[in-house]
Structure formats: structure tokens, C-alpha cells
Scaffold this active site. Structure first.
Site, PDB file in Angstrom:
ATOM      1  N   LYS A 106       0.802  -1.229   0.000  1.00  0.00           N
ATOM      2  CA  LYS A 106       0.000   0.000   0.000  1.00  0.00           C
ATOM      3  C   LYS A 106       0.833   1.276   0.000  1.00  0.00           C
ATOM      4  O   LYS A 106       0.397   2.315  -0.489  1.00  0.00           O
ATOM      5  CB  LYS A 106      -0.953   0.005   1.194  1.00  0.00           C
ATOM      6  N   GLU A 128      -9.899   7.348   3.861  1.00  0.00           N
ATOM      7  CA  GLU A 128     -10.759   6.509   4.685  1.00  0.00           C
ATOM      8  C   GLU A 128     -10.044   5.183   4.844  1.00  0.00           C
ATOM      9  O   GLU A 128      -9.222   4.788   4.022  1.00  0.00           O
ATOM     10  CB  GLU A 128     -12.132   6.320   4.055  1.00  0.00           C
ATOM     11  N   SER A 395       1.691  -9.800  -0.739  1.00  0.00           N
ATOM     12  CA  SER A 395       1.308  -8.382  -0.634  1.00  0.00           C
ATOM     13  C   SER A 395       1.589  -7.755   0.722  1.00  0.00           C
ATOM     14  O   SER A 395       1.772  -6.545   0.820  1.00  0.00           O
ATOM     15  CB  SER A 395      -0.168  -8.213  -0.986  1.00  0.00           C
TER      16      SER A 395
HETATM   17  C1  LIG Z   1      -5.186  -3.867   1.647  1.00  0.00           C
HETATM   18  C2  LIG Z   1      -4.483  -5.124   1.380  1.00  0.00           C
HETATM   19  C3  LIG Z   1      -4.878  -5.986   0.331  1.00  0.00           C
HETATM   20  C4  LIG Z   1      -6.091  -5.742  -0.527  1.00  0.00           C
HETATM   21  O1  LIG Z   1      -6.041  -4.592  -1.306  1.00  0.00           O
HETATM   22  P1  LIG Z   1      -5.798  -4.654  -2.879  1.00  0.00           P
HETATM   23  O2  LIG Z   1      -6.117  -3.280  -3.328  1.00  0.00           O
HETATM   24  O3  LIG Z   1      -6.716  -5.680  -3.431  1.00  0.00           O
HETATM   25  O4  LIG Z   1      -4.379  -5.017  -3.091  1.00  0.00           O
HETATM   26  C5  LIG Z   1      -4.131  -7.124   0.092  1.00  0.00           C
HETATM   27  N1  LIG Z   1      -3.064  -7.441   0.852  1.00  0.00           N
HETATM   28  C6  LIG Z   1      -2.666  -6.643   1.871  1.00  0.00           C
HETATM   29  C7  LIG Z   1      -1.472  -7.052   2.667  1.00  0.00           C
HETATM   30  C8  LIG Z   1      -3.355  -5.469   2.167  1.00  0.00           C
HETATM   31  O5  LIG Z   1      -2.944  -4.692   3.187  1.00  0.00           O
END
Ligand SMILES: *Cc1c(COP(=O)(O)O)cnc(C)c1O
Length: 420
Positions: A106, A128, A395
């Protein structure tokens, strides 16, 4: 070789990221700008600012330098040897977005939008947040640039995510609790939009995923493109070729698009997005928007969304707060519709098992969101041979989810020692 040939109706232009979205912000029938008239000028201003600064080498240089020194990029592409041996199928690689500053992908987007805010001459940022991850990333970059930061958050979410509220406050952000409605993300979103309408001259609204009205899906994708670009180069260095499959979890869809976009025009690369099936897609408690949703308008754009018979937006459910969203970014709806990307859903149970397995086999505790992508390896790995390579977008890290996982196991009368 397992490959998904491009659907015959897909021509090269449809896959060219420079032509996607079109000038109306449309990805086929999806996307667009479904907003009150009062926001149109702000969106136009944002689009112009983005086009201008994104094309400016000095903006790019500053973004790149901060990605390197502040975020810690490039994130490694890591060969998950024990996971690979466990499945006995394809070679599994992890793109380590969990190693970024603040622990997830993010920050790429938050950083890009903060830089844009500064270039637009604005001094105030609003956002938000549901789980608090986007709020923390935004508060972090606002501290870095000395921007005033207000984060709207449902009071129920503030209770559930108390450590992230503390983090945001530590970083100097003001967290405004929202008492209305279900006191969760969608109410926080309404409040943020209200604030933006009132303060649009001075304020930039940082959206945390590839959703919302044009130009947000396009600019958020651009700031995450670095994930796929690095991956292409790292694959080249490691084996001198392309990956066979890209695998990522999908909430709004930003980490998935960040990985996919670079490879959309590579016909041999399969793109697979994994949504949250929650307690099962046959129940009403899931967040499998692309699997079970219908086309509609939510948060300023046309996309798939979860809705009931009357077209009312249905509440989403997932054990993972970051996937707990009834909509999805419009570009994913498009990639699904043209048959370029595949989307599947895995349950809370499957995600928790996958989180435990990744922790024990690789020494990496993934976020619960990410664990959904890991869980799909159970299905995917047997379809592939040992000469094939999967890149899974790791992610985020799972430190934030430990309580959730412990509570989940406790409710099922399980202890960690017997859980594998
Ligand atoms: C917020 C988040 C997501 C989901 O958001 P996307 O916009 O779909 O990437 C996925 N993995 C993590 C670790 C997150 O913090």
C-alpha cells in the site's frame, strides 16, 4: 503446457495499458465517473495534475528515489523452496511486498499520491480506512512530507483495529471516528467524500486501491506498476524468461494489478486473482465480488459488485479486513469480461490453513489477505509441471493478523501445535 490463450475477441489495442482506460476513464463498459457535479472539477484537476507530473522526469526521479530509500525497494523475488517441494509441482516464487516499509504494497500508492499532493500545492490529505492499513500508509507519507492528515474510520473498525489507530496517531494523523450506519468502511467512505466536497480547494483525497471514479484506478495502478516491472527484470535475471503464472489476492485489486499490468500483453502469462469466499460463496457471508457479483455502480465507478435482489449493495464478509469490500476495481471486471484474467475465491478456513503453512514452511507469516493467494496453490499446483514458474504476490506481512488467527483457532478448539 497449461496456458490460457487470449480470448479471440481480445485484440492488442484492448490490452494496451496506454489505451486502458479510454479518455472517459472506461475499461470497456466498466469504470467512468459516477459522482456528484461538485466533484467533477476536482477529478478533472487531479487527472490533469497526474498526466502532467507523471510525465515529468523530476517527479519520476523523486518517486523512484523515495521508493528505494524510504520504502526499501526493489522488493526481492524469493524462491520458496520448501513450499515448492511441498507441492512437488511448479517452482514457486514470492514477490516480497511484505518487506516494504509499513509491511505491505500500500505504501507505493500512498507515496505516489502524497508526492502528487505536494505538486498540486495542496497541504491537506484525507483518507478513509477499514482495517487501518491504508490509513497507516497515508499517515506515514503525510508525516514524511509535513502534510496535514485526517483519516476517517468507522468506530467499530477503530475498536477492532486499535493498534493501527495508535500508529496513525503516533504519526501525527487525526483519526475521526464515524458513528453512522454500520460504523465501518463504507460509512467512513461517505464521510471522507463529504469532507472532500467541502474542502476540495485545499485537500487531496487519497484512495487506497484501484477503485473509485476516474482517474483513481489509473493513477493507483501507475504507482503500483513498479511491482510488475521489478518482477519482469528479476525473472529475467533468475531464469532468463517470463513467469508462467502470476497469482495475487484481490480486495479492491491494487496489488494484483500492480503485478499483472506489466504482463497483460504477454499471452503466455496466466493472470489469476483470488477473492475472499469468507464462509463460502453459497452463503451470504463472503466478499467474492467477481465470482458472485453483478454489474452496478459503487463509489463512483461501474464494476462488479455484491448486491441483493433489489440491487442494494450487500455487506461483504471476510476474515481478512483488507478483502472485506463489496466492490472491486473496474479494470479487474474488464480483464475478467474479456477473458484475460481468471478469478477464483477461497474461504476463511482455507486462508488460515495457508497462513499457517507458509509460516512454517518458509518462515514468512503472510497477511491474511495474502494468505488467500497462498491457499489457491492447493488447486493450482497440481495443474502445473516442475518446469513452470508461479510468482505469488506476497502483498503484506501478517503481524497485524496474529490476534485474528489466534481467536479463530480458539473458537474452533484448536491450538497452534495441532493445527497443521
Ligand atoms: C489492503 C491489502 C490488500 C487488498 O487490497 P488490494 O487493493 O486488493 O491489493 C491485500 N493485501 C494486503 C497485505 C493489504 O494490506
Amino acid at each position: 503446457m497449461t496456458q490460457t490463450p487470449l480470448a479471440p475477441r481480445v485484440n492488442a489495442a484492448a490490452l494496451d495499458p496506454h489505451l486502458r482506460p479510454d479518455t472517459q476513464g472506461r475499461f470497456g463498459q466498466f469504470g467512468g465517473q459516477f459522482v456528484p457535479e461538485t466533484l467533477m472539477s476536482a477529478l478533472t484537476e487531479l487527472e490533469q495534475a497526474f498526466e502532467q507530473h507523471w510525465g515529468d522526469p523530476s517527479f519520476r526521479a523523486e518517486f523512484q528515489s523515495l521508493l528505494r530509500d524510504f520504502v526499501g525497494r526493489p522488493s526481492p523475488l524469493y524462491f520458496a523452496r520448501r513450499l515448492t517441494e511441498h507441492y512437488g509441482g511448479p517452482q514457486i516464487y514470492l514477490k516480497r511486498e511484505d518487506l516494504n516499509h509499513t509491511g505491505a504494497h500500500k505504501i507505493n500508492n500512498a507515496l505516489g499520491q502524497a508526492l502528487l499532493t505536494v505538486r498540486m500545492g495542496k497541504k491537506r490529505v484525507i483518507a478513509e480506512t477499514g482495517a487501518g492499513q491504508h490509513g497507516v500508509a497515508t499517515a506515514t507519507v503525510c508525516a514524511r512530507f509535513g502534510l496535514e492528515c485526517v483519516v476517517y474510520m468507522g468506530v467499530l473498525d477503530m475498536e477492532r483495529q486499535a493498534p493501527n489507530v495508535q500508529r496513525m496517531r503516533m504519526l501525527g494523523a487525526e483519526v475521526r471516528g464515524v458513528e453512522s450506519g454500520t460504523r465501518t468502511l463504507k460509512d467512513a467512505l461517505s464521510e471522507a467524500i463529504r469532507d472532500w466536497v467541502t474542502n476540495v480547494e485545499t485537500t487531496h483525497y487519497v484512495i487506497g486501491t484501484v477503485a473509485g471514479p476516474h482517474p483513481y484506478p489509473k493513477l493507483v495502478r501507475a504507482f503500483h506498476d513498479v511491482i510488475g516491472q521489478e518482477t519482469r527484470q528479476q525473472c529475467q535475471e533468475k531464469w532468463g524468461g517470463l513467469p508462467d503464472v502470476l497469482l495475487a489476492c484481490v480486495g479492491g485489486g491494487s496489488n494484483a494489478l500492480g503485478l499483472f499490468n506489466e504482463f497483460v500483453r504477454e499471452p503466455t502469462v496466466r493472470l489469476i486473482g483470488i477473492e475472499a469466499a469468507g464462509e463460502g460463496i453459497q452463503t451470504s457471508r463472503h466478499a467474492a465480488t467477481l465470482t458472485r457479483g453483478r454489474v452496478g455502480v459503487l463509489h463512483g465507478a461501474m464494476s462488479y459488485l455484491l448486491q441483493d435482489e433489489e440491487g442494494q449493495v450487500q455487506e461483504a464478509h471476510s476474515i481478512s479486513a483488507g478483502l472485506d469490500y463489496p466492490g472491486v476495481g473496474p479494470e479487474h471486471s474488464y480483464l475478467k469480461e474479456i477473458g484475460r484474467a481468471e478469478y477464483y475465491a477461497v474461504t476463511d478456513d482455507e486462508a488460515v490453513e495457508a497462513l499457517l503453512m507458509a509460516s512454517r514452511l518458509e518462515g514468512i507469516i503472510p497477511a491474511l489477505e495474502t494468505a488467500h493467494a497462498f491457499a489457491y496453490l492447493e488447486t493450482l499446483a497440481p495443474q502445473l509441471g516442475p518446469e513452470q514458474r508461479v510468482v505469488l504476490n506476497c502483498s503484506g506481512r501478517g503481524d497485524k493478523d496474529l490476534n485474528t488467527v489466534f481467536n479463530y483457532l480458539r473458537q474452533r478448539g484448536r491450538s497452534l501445535t495441532e493445527s497443521l
